[in-house]
Motif scaffolding. Sequence first.
Motif, PDB file in Angstrom:
ATOM      1  N   VAL A   4     -10.943   6.833  -8.929  1.00  0.00           N
ATOM      2  CA  VAL A   4     -10.668   5.811  -7.916  1.00  0.00           C
ATOM      3  C   VAL A   4     -10.177   4.551  -8.610  1.00  0.00           C
ATOM      4  O   VAL A   4     -10.499   4.294  -9.769  1.00  0.00           O
ATOM      5  CB  VAL A   4     -11.910   5.497  -7.050  1.00  0.00           C
ATOM      6  CG1 VAL A   4     -12.288   6.676  -6.171  1.00  0.00           C
ATOM      7  CG2 VAL A   4     -13.094   5.068  -7.903  1.00  0.00           C
ATOM      8  N   HIS A  23     -10.396   2.834  -4.145  1.00  0.00           N
ATOM      9  CA  HIS A  23      -9.356   3.604  -3.455  1.00  0.00           C
ATOM     10  C   HIS A  23      -9.181   4.972  -4.111  1.00  0.00           C
ATOM     11  O   HIS A  23      -8.918   5.061  -5.312  1.00  0.00           O
ATOM     12  CB  HIS A  23      -8.035   2.831  -3.496  1.00  0.00           C
ATOM     13  CG  HIS A  23      -6.914   3.561  -2.834  1.00  0.00           C
ATOM     14  ND1 HIS A  23      -5.818   4.006  -3.523  1.00  0.00           N
ATOM     15  CD2 HIS A  23      -6.728   3.923  -1.536  1.00  0.00           C
ATOM     16  CE1 HIS A  23      -4.999   4.616  -2.673  1.00  0.00           C
ATOM     17  NE2 HIS A  23      -5.533   4.571  -1.472  1.00  0.00           N
ATOM     18  N   ASP A  24      -9.329   6.014  -3.312  1.00  0.00           N
ATOM     19  CA  ASP A  24      -9.036   7.380  -3.745  1.00  0.00           C
ATOM     20  C   ASP A  24      -7.614   7.686  -3.302  1.00  0.00           C
ATOM     21  O   ASP A  24      -7.361   7.915  -2.119  1.00  0.00           O
ATOM     22  CB  ASP A  24     -10.034   8.360  -3.126  1.00  0.00           C
ATOM     23  CG  ASP A  24      -9.669   9.816  -3.367  1.00  0.00           C
ATOM     24  OD1 ASP A  24      -8.837  10.091  -4.262  1.00  0.00           O
ATOM     25  OD2 ASP A  24     -10.209  10.690  -2.661  1.00  0.00           O
ATOM     26  N   LEU A  29      -8.254   7.276   1.031  1.00  0.00           N
ATOM     27  CA  LEU A  29      -9.428   6.651   1.634  1.00  0.00           C
ATOM     28  C   LEU A  29      -9.916   5.537   0.718  1.00  0.00           C
ATOM     29  O   LEU A  29      -9.758   5.607  -0.499  1.00  0.00           O
ATOM     30  CB  LEU A  29     -10.550   7.676   1.830  1.00  0.00           C
ATOM     31  CG  LEU A  29     -10.294   8.794   2.836  1.00  0.00           C
ATOM     32  CD1 LEU A  29     -11.454   9.786   2.834  1.00  0.00           C
ATOM     33  CD2 LEU A  29     -10.078   8.235   4.233  1.00  0.00           C
ATOM     34  N   VAL A  30     -10.516   4.525   1.318  1.00  0.00           N
ATOM     35  CA  VAL A  30     -11.110   3.423   0.576  1.00  0.00           C
ATOM     36  C   VAL A  30     -12.614   3.438   0.824  1.00  0.00           C
ATOM     37  O   VAL A  30     -13.051   3.541   1.974  1.00  0.00           O
ATOM     38  CB  VAL A  30     -10.510   2.067   1.016  1.00  0.00           C
ATOM     39  CG1 VAL A  30     -11.259   0.909   0.385  1.00  0.00           C
ATOM     40  CG2 VAL A  30      -9.043   2.003   0.663  1.00  0.00           C
ATOM     41  N   VAL A  31     -13.368   3.343  -0.265  1.00  0.00           N
ATOM     42  CA  VAL A  31     -14.825   3.282  -0.169  1.00  0.00           C
ATOM     43  C   VAL A  31     -15.235   1.821  -0.356  1.00  0.00           C
ATOM     44  O   VAL A  31     -15.061   1.269  -1.442  1.00  0.00           O
ATOM     45  CB  VAL A  31     -15.500   4.169  -1.238  1.00  0.00           C
ATOM     46  CG1 VAL A  31     -17.015   4.037  -1.164  1.00  0.00           C
ATOM     47  CG2 VAL A  31     -15.072   5.617  -1.092  1.00  0.00           C
ATOM     48  N   CYS A 117     -15.669   8.716  -8.522  1.00  0.00           N
ATOM     49  CA  CYS A 117     -16.563   8.713  -7.367  1.00  0.00           C
ATOM     50  C   CYS A 117     -16.754  10.154  -6.902  1.00  0.00           C
ATOM     51  O   CYS A 117     -15.800  10.938  -6.874  1.00  0.00           O
ATOM     52  CB  CYS A 117     -15.954   7.860  -6.251  1.00  0.00           C
ATOM     53  SG  CYS A 117     -17.080   7.506  -4.897  1.00  0.00           S
ATOM     54  N   VAL A 122     -16.921   9.865  -1.216  1.00  0.00           N
ATOM     55  CA  VAL A 122     -15.638   9.461  -0.630  1.00  0.00           C
ATOM     56  C   VAL A 122     -15.530   9.994   0.796  1.00  0.00           C
ATOM     57  O   VAL A 122     -15.140   9.266   1.709  1.00  0.00           O
ATOM     58  CB  VAL A 122     -14.441   9.941  -1.485  1.00  0.00           C
ATOM     59  CG1 VAL A 122     -13.128   9.692  -0.764  1.00  0.00           C
ATOM     60  CG2 VAL A 122     -14.441   9.259  -2.844  1.00  0.00           C
ATOM     61  N   GLY A 126     -15.827   6.884   2.876  1.00  0.00           N
ATOM     62  CA  GLY A 126     -14.437   6.446   2.848  1.00  0.00           C
ATOM     63  C   GLY A 126     -13.889   6.139   4.221  1.00  0.00           C
ATOM     64  O   GLY A 126     -14.254   6.772   5.212  1.00  0.00           O
ATOM     65  N   GLU A 128     -10.109   5.075   6.308  1.00  0.00           N
ATOM     66  CA  GLU A 128      -8.657   5.166   6.172  1.00  0.00           C
ATOM     67  C   GLU A 128      -8.062   3.801   5.879  1.00  0.00           C
ATOM     68  O   GLU A 128      -8.517   2.786   6.399  1.00  0.00           O
ATOM     69  CB  GLU A 128      -8.030   5.713   7.464  1.00  0.00           C
ATOM     70  CG  GLU A 128      -8.264   7.184   7.664  1.00  0.00           C
ATOM     71  CD  GLU A 128      -7.501   7.717   8.867  1.00  0.00           C
ATOM     72  OE1 GLU A 128      -6.445   7.153   9.217  1.00  0.00           O
ATOM     73  OE2 GLU A 128      -7.975   8.694   9.439  1.00  0.00           O
TER      74      GLU A 128
END
Length: 157
Positions: A4, A23-24, A29-31, A117, A122, A126, A128
């Motif tokens: 990430v 960010h993955d 997706l953002v955690v 991560c 995630v 996570g 969007e």
Amino acid sequence: MVPVDVLGVRQQRRDQEIVVLLHDGASDLVVPIVIGPREASAIAMAQAGLPTPRPMTHDLLRDVLEAVHVRLERAEIVALDGGVFFAELVLSNGARLDSRASDAIALAVRTTSPVLCSAEVVATAGVEVVDVAQEEEVERFRDFLDHVTPDDFTADD
């Protein structure tokens, strides 16, 4: 585990919580991880490359690792339990150390070490990524569709 990117630190408008965003890129997706103001400052300053007049705790830990010839191989966000993120520091000597996620991220940023991560974290935490410009364009198009008439498509000669 998935790599990430540490996007940075943000303050949420609605409840004034401070979060670090991971960010993955593969899933887009953002955690968001809620962190304290000191950890937020430590991460933001390291990302900006700002020196401190005296070493902060994360600088000291980085310097101790260097002094004993051990590297931080990676920081891993390994679990989410009851709203609490758990992390581990993976060292070059094979040791794995339990860590708060914010501390692991702050140290990783200072040592330019990767942050990974858990895919499960995630998927669970996570959200969007919302492209505001794209969302506005879609809204304008919806508005157009709601008000379009056949006359809009006839050629005026």
